[in-house]
Design an enzyme around this catalytic site. Sequence first.
Site, PDB file in Angstrom:
ATOM      1  N   ARG A 247      62.699  52.899 -28.403  1.00  0.00           N
ATOM      2  CA  ARG A 247      64.278  53.148 -27.904  1.00  0.00           C
ATOM      3  C   ARG A 247      63.037  53.617 -26.173  1.00  0.00           C
ATOM      4  NH1 ARG A 247      66.790  50.634 -29.980  1.00  0.00           N
ATOM      5  NH2 ARG A 247      69.063  51.001 -30.557  1.00  0.00           N
ATOM      6  N   HIS A 295      62.778  43.234 -27.001  1.00  0.00           N
ATOM      7  CA  HIS A 295      63.345  43.775 -28.890  1.00  0.00           C
ATOM      8  C   HIS A 295      63.099  43.071 -30.038  1.00  0.00           C
ATOM      9  CE1 HIS A 295      65.876  47.467 -28.351  1.00  0.00           C
ATOM     10  NE2 HIS A 295      66.143  46.976 -29.136  1.00  0.00           N
TER      11      HIS A 295
END
Length: 332
Positions: A247, A295
């Site tokens: 993250r 991502h």
Amino acid sequence: MRVAVTHPNAETRARWCAEIEARLPDARAFGWMPAGSEDAAPAAAHASSATNARAPGPANPLSADYAIGWRPAGAFFRSVRGLKAFFSTGAGVDHVLDEPSYPADLPLIRLEDAGMAQQMAEYCSYEVIRLYHHRARYAAQQRAGTWHEIQPVPRENFGVGVLGLGVLGTAVARSLAGFGYPVRGYARSPREVAGVSGFSGDALPAFLSGCQVLILMVPLTAQTTDMVDRRLLALLPAGAHLVNVARGGLVVEEDLLAALDSGRLGGATLDVFRREPLPAGHAFWTHPKVRITPHVAAITLVAESARQVADKIDRLERGLPVSGVVERGRGY
Ligand code: GLV
């Protein structure tokens, strides 16, 4: 049984609905998103309505037994009632717990592997192997028309550290150990992984000191937010490389940029960011020492994930326990 699917992408919602209905014959699935929460170019975006063609048209469209979703909006929990559990469409659950209206007593269940472990292992192994084999330098040589062999460092000196040994971190550590790299893993409490040197508790500095490559695999929680800062980066060997597939919120971006610019860090591979999509003009886009992917280190495979969620719904309906239930106090 009714299953609500909330996801900012209309096509993904529809796929989840179809997969869940195919696997649970008694289930009717419907997509639901509040207006304004759709990804760009939505197929449909009407508040308080089923936003895909598979809506079953029940008497009360806003009650459901289970929900499945990514980044649920507050309006979802105010509108869809009767839920027995919420399933994250990702391994991480920060995107759910960030929503203040998430009901305190609603069980939250994360995806466990569902095809992500292999993707993560391949993504991270690819990065480590190309670093070890100086592929960026050979690419620069090709551009310059240069023919020159670079000796690899002895493999035993190329320590690779995996910070976080959950389902995905363990798969990454195992994969790298399989290539013969000296792999070390850090977890809050001791974890044994065959072929991996284990560190835990206050041994974080000792762990970091041997990481030529540091791979972040921890969840984003109150404890891990901003943990990769100037002080942590200073504990890595000079010239180390950072890989973040977890993250963006784990990393203090200014500290990372400063460490790259000063030469303290050799480079960074970043798949996740504090703001996604990474804003236009952000320094990471053009930094010569940064490699970016959008991502995608482990994409949620809908069919495989829906099979896992459907199995768990079936168990819950039969009063059986399921794995992957998030401990709200720890945040994962
Ligand atoms: C993706 O980021 C996930 O949490 O699975």
